[in-house]
Write a protein that holds these residues in place. Structure first.
Motif, PDB file in Angstrom:
ATOM      1  N   SER A 228       0.702 -13.516  -1.862  1.00 16.05           N
ATOM      2  CA  SER A 228       1.383 -13.317  -3.148  1.00 16.05           C
ATOM      3  C   SER A 228       1.458 -11.855  -3.574  1.00 16.05           C
ATOM      4  CB  SER A 228       0.696 -14.143  -4.232  1.00 16.05           C
ATOM      5  OG  SER A 228      -0.669 -13.763  -4.363  1.00 16.05           O
ATOM      6  N   ASP A 229       0.545 -11.011  -3.124  1.00 20.58           N
ATOM      7  CA  ASP A 229       0.581  -9.607  -3.533  1.00 20.58           C
ATOM      8  C   ASP A 229       1.178  -8.682  -2.459  1.00 20.58           C
ATOM      9  OD1 ASP A 229      -1.588  -9.903  -1.822  1.00 20.58           O
ATOM     10  OD2 ASP A 229      -2.946  -8.657  -3.022  1.00 20.58           O
ATOM     11  N   TRP A 230       1.776  -9.251  -1.435  1.00 19.49           N
ATOM     12  CA  TRP A 230       2.436  -8.441  -0.413  1.00 19.49           C
ATOM     13  C   TRP A 230       3.881  -8.193  -0.808  1.00 19.49           C
ATOM     14  CZ3 TRP A 230       0.944 -11.081   4.866  1.00 19.49           C
ATOM     15  CH2 TRP A 230      -0.430 -10.861   5.134  1.00 19.49           C
ATOM     16  N   GLU A 231       4.408  -7.070  -0.374  1.00 25.96           N
ATOM     17  CA  GLU A 231       5.803  -6.728  -0.638  1.00 25.96           C
ATOM     18  C   GLU A 231       6.748  -7.295   0.417  1.00 25.96           C
ATOM     19  OE1 GLU A 231       6.020  -2.471  -1.174  1.00 25.96           O
ATOM     20  OE2 GLU A 231       4.241  -2.529  -2.467  1.00 25.96           O
ATOM     21  N   ARG A 232       6.195  -7.689   1.552  1.00 27.77           N
ATOM     22  CA  ARG A 232       7.026  -8.268   2.615  1.00 27.77           C
ATOM     23  C   ARG A 232       6.193  -9.256   3.421  1.00 27.77           C
ATOM     24  NH1 ARG A 232       6.795  -6.594   7.779  1.00 27.77           N
ATOM     25  NH2 ARG A 232       5.282  -5.011   8.305  1.00 27.77           N
ATOM     26  N   GLU A 233       6.865 -10.032   4.246  1.00 27.47           N
ATOM     27  CA  GLU A 233       6.170 -11.018   5.089  1.00 27.47           C
ATOM     28  C   GLU A 233       5.814 -10.428   6.441  1.00 27.47           C
ATOM     29  OE1 GLU A 233      10.168 -13.223   6.817  1.00 27.47           O
ATOM     30  OE2 GLU A 233       9.013 -14.196   5.252  1.00 27.47           O
ATOM     31  N   VAL A 234       4.878 -11.083   7.105  1.00 31.21           N
ATOM     32  CA  VAL A 234       4.486 -10.719   8.466  1.00 31.21           C
ATOM     33  C   VAL A 234       5.072 -11.775   9.396  1.00 31.21           C
ATOM     34  CG1 VAL A 234       2.514 -10.618  10.048  1.00 31.21           C
ATOM     35  CG2 VAL A 234       2.370  -9.526   7.825  1.00 31.21           C
TER      36      VAL A 234
ATOM     37  N   LEU B  53      -3.235   3.854   8.849  1.00 27.65           N
ATOM     38  CA  LEU B  53      -3.346   2.874   9.927  1.00 27.65           C
ATOM     39  C   LEU B  53      -3.820   1.507   9.441  1.00 27.65           C
ATOM     40  CD1 LEU B  53      -4.937   5.236  12.583  1.00 27.65           C
ATOM     41  CD2 LEU B  53      -2.565   4.490  12.435  1.00 27.65           C
ATOM     42  N   ARG B  54      -4.142   1.421   8.162  1.00 27.14           N
ATOM     43  CA  ARG B  54      -4.652   0.171   7.610  1.00 27.14           C
ATOM     44  C   ARG B  54      -3.520  -0.678   7.043  1.00 27.14           C
ATOM     45  NH1 ARG B  54      -9.627   2.818   4.386  1.00 27.14           N
ATOM     46  NH2 ARG B  54      -9.204   1.172   2.911  1.00 27.14           N
ATOM     47  N   GLY B  55      -3.740  -1.971   7.018  1.00 26.81           N
ATOM     48  CA  GLY B  55      -2.773  -2.871   6.406  1.00 26.81           C
ATOM     49  C   GLY B  55      -2.745  -2.659   4.902  1.00 26.81           C
ATOM     50  N   THR B  56      -1.554  -2.711   4.344  1.00 30.84           N
ATOM     51  CA  THR B  56      -1.366  -2.550   2.903  1.00 30.84           C
ATOM     52  C   THR B  56      -0.360  -3.604   2.440  1.00 30.84           C
ATOM     53  OG1 THR B  56       0.495  -1.032   3.143  1.00 30.84           O
ATOM     54  CG2 THR B  56      -1.719  -0.048   3.105  1.00 30.84           C
ATOM     55  N   PRO B  57      -0.230  -3.818   1.128  1.00 31.03           N
ATOM     56  CA  PRO B  57       0.779  -4.766   0.654  1.00 31.03           C
ATOM     57  C   PRO B  57       2.205  -4.418   1.089  1.00 31.03           C
ATOM     58  CG  PRO B  57      -0.809  -4.354  -1.075  1.00 31.03           C
ATOM     59  CD  PRO B  57      -1.112  -3.369   0.035  1.00 31.03           C
ATOM     60  N   SER B  58       2.487  -3.149   1.319  1.00 30.37           N
ATOM     61  CA  SER B  58       3.830  -2.776   1.776  1.00 30.37           C
ATOM     62  C   SER B  58       3.953  -2.817   3.297  1.00 30.37           C
ATOM     63  CB  SER B  58       4.200  -1.381   1.269  1.00 30.37           C
ATOM     64  OG  SER B  58       3.303  -0.425   1.785  1.00 30.37           O
ATOM     65  N   ARG B  59       2.814  -2.852   3.995  1.00 28.86           N
ATOM     66  CA  ARG B  59       2.798  -2.935   5.457  1.00 28.86           C
ATOM     67  C   ARG B  59       1.614  -3.814   5.888  1.00 28.86           C
ATOM     68  NH1 ARG B  59       0.004   0.161   8.088  1.00 28.86           N
ATOM     69  NH2 ARG B  59       0.082   1.909   6.663  1.00 28.86           N
ATOM     70  N   PRO B  60       1.700  -5.122   5.590  1.00 28.78           N
ATOM     71  CA  PRO B  60       0.585  -6.017   5.929  1.00 28.78           C
ATOM     72  C   PRO B  60       0.478  -6.248   7.437  1.00 28.78           C
ATOM     73  CG  PRO B  60       2.406  -7.269   5.018  1.00 28.78           C
ATOM     74  CD  PRO B  60       2.795  -5.819   4.927  1.00 28.78           C
ATOM     75  N   LEU B  61      -0.710  -6.614   7.867  1.00 32.49           N
ATOM     76  CA  LEU B  61      -0.973  -6.876   9.275  1.00 32.49           C
ATOM     77  C   LEU B  61      -1.670  -8.218   9.433  1.00 32.49           C
ATOM     78  CD1 LEU B  61      -2.362  -3.359  10.284  1.00 32.49           C
ATOM     79  CD2 LEU B  61      -0.110  -4.280  10.837  1.00 32.49           C
TER      80      LEU B  61
ATOM     81  N   LEU C 290      -1.712 -17.641  -0.934  1.00 29.97           N
ATOM     82  CA  LEU C 290      -0.709 -17.746   0.127  1.00 29.97           C
ATOM     83  C   LEU C 290       0.622 -18.090  -0.536  1.00 29.97           C
ATOM     84  CD1 LEU C 290      -0.122 -17.751   3.190  1.00 29.97           C
ATOM     85  CD2 LEU C 290      -0.640 -20.192   3.180  1.00 29.97           C
ATOM     86  N   ALA C 291       1.572 -17.159  -0.499  1.00 31.65           N
ATOM     87  CA  ALA C 291       2.877 -17.363  -1.130  1.00 31.65           C
ATOM     88  C   ALA C 291       3.786 -18.203  -0.240  1.00 31.65           C
ATOM     89  CB  ALA C 291       3.534 -16.026  -1.444  1.00 31.65           C
ATOM     90  N   SER C 292       3.758 -17.928   1.066  1.00 32.16           N
ATOM     91  CA  SER C 292       4.552 -18.714   2.007  1.00 32.16           C
ATOM     92  C   SER C 292       3.977 -18.539   3.401  1.00 32.16           C
ATOM     93  CB  SER C 292       6.026 -18.294   1.990  1.00 32.16           C
ATOM     94  OG  SER C 292       6.175 -16.984   2.491  1.00 32.16           O
ATOM     95  N   GLY C 293       4.188 -19.531   4.204  1.00 32.07           N
ATOM     96  CA  GLY C 293       3.747 -19.485   5.588  1.00 32.07           C
ATOM     97  C   GLY C 293       4.370 -20.638   6.349  1.00 32.07           C
TER      98      GLY C 293
END
Length: 188
Positions: free
Chosen positions: A92-98, A119-127, A151-154
């Motif tokens: 829910s707090d990510w800016e994009r999906e993985v 190099l770390r995962g962030t809400p704008s670049r999740p891993l 979990l917003a979607s999966g």
């Protein structure tokens, strides 16, 4: 799709009667039908994994049972027992999906607690990384989320299984595609 139809199509494509194994071939299976049936689920799974996601159907919602968020922002999400393939996941707090899961030995995993924030995962670049849960089951380690995230979607595809009606779900937009690939796999 009926398993018997798949077996018959594969056998006939090979030019063999599906009810017999030639006597010159030693086999632990009583017939070609049993030989194909024993490997069908695995062959379908391999074909699914090598198929572009946009050609697949039958995606299921990923449950959030057991989702835990650590103080460092990593999320542990146990996967369903029938998990085969991820389509996408988003907190829910990510800016994009993985859409890609990195293996557990990927070099980026070791750097998720490092001082190099780039190099770390962030809400704008999740891993997302493969891992095991505390009870030894398959799970995802996701980076990075805050303590109130959900979990917003999966979406995922389950492992193909032959059911009690002797059918196997083939999640392709074009069923002829799977038949062609099954035939070519059994030629080898």
């Amino acid at each position: 799709m009926k398993v018997t139809e798949i077996i018959r199509a594969v056998a006939l494509h090979l030019g063999v009667d599906p009810d017999e194994i030639p006597t010159s071939i030693e086999s632990p299976y009583p017939s070609l039908t049993e030989r194909i049936r024993a490997n069908l689920e695995e062959c379908v799974a391999q074909i699914i994994l090598s198929t572009p996601k946009e050609s697949l159907t039958g995606w299921r919602l990923l449950p959030d049972d057991g989702l835990t968020i650590s103080d460092n922002g990593s999320v542990l999400l146990p996967l369903p027992d029938d998990f085969l393939m991820l389509h996408s996941i988003r907190m829910s707090d990510w800016e994009r999906e993985v859409t890609e899961i990195h293996p557990s030995d990927h070099w980026l995993l070791r750097l998720q607690g490092s001082r190099w924030h780039g190099l770390r995962g962030t809400p704008s670049r999740p891993l997302a990384f493969e891992t095991l849960s505390g009870d030894g089951k398959r799970a995802l380690r996701l980076y990075s989320s805050g303590s109130g995230a959900t979990l917003a979607s999966g979406w995922y595809l389950p492992v193909p299984k032959i059911n009690g009606a002797d059918e196997i779900e083939i999640p392709f937009r074009n069923a002829q595609f799977i038949m062609h690939n099954l035939r070519s796999m059994h030629k080898a």
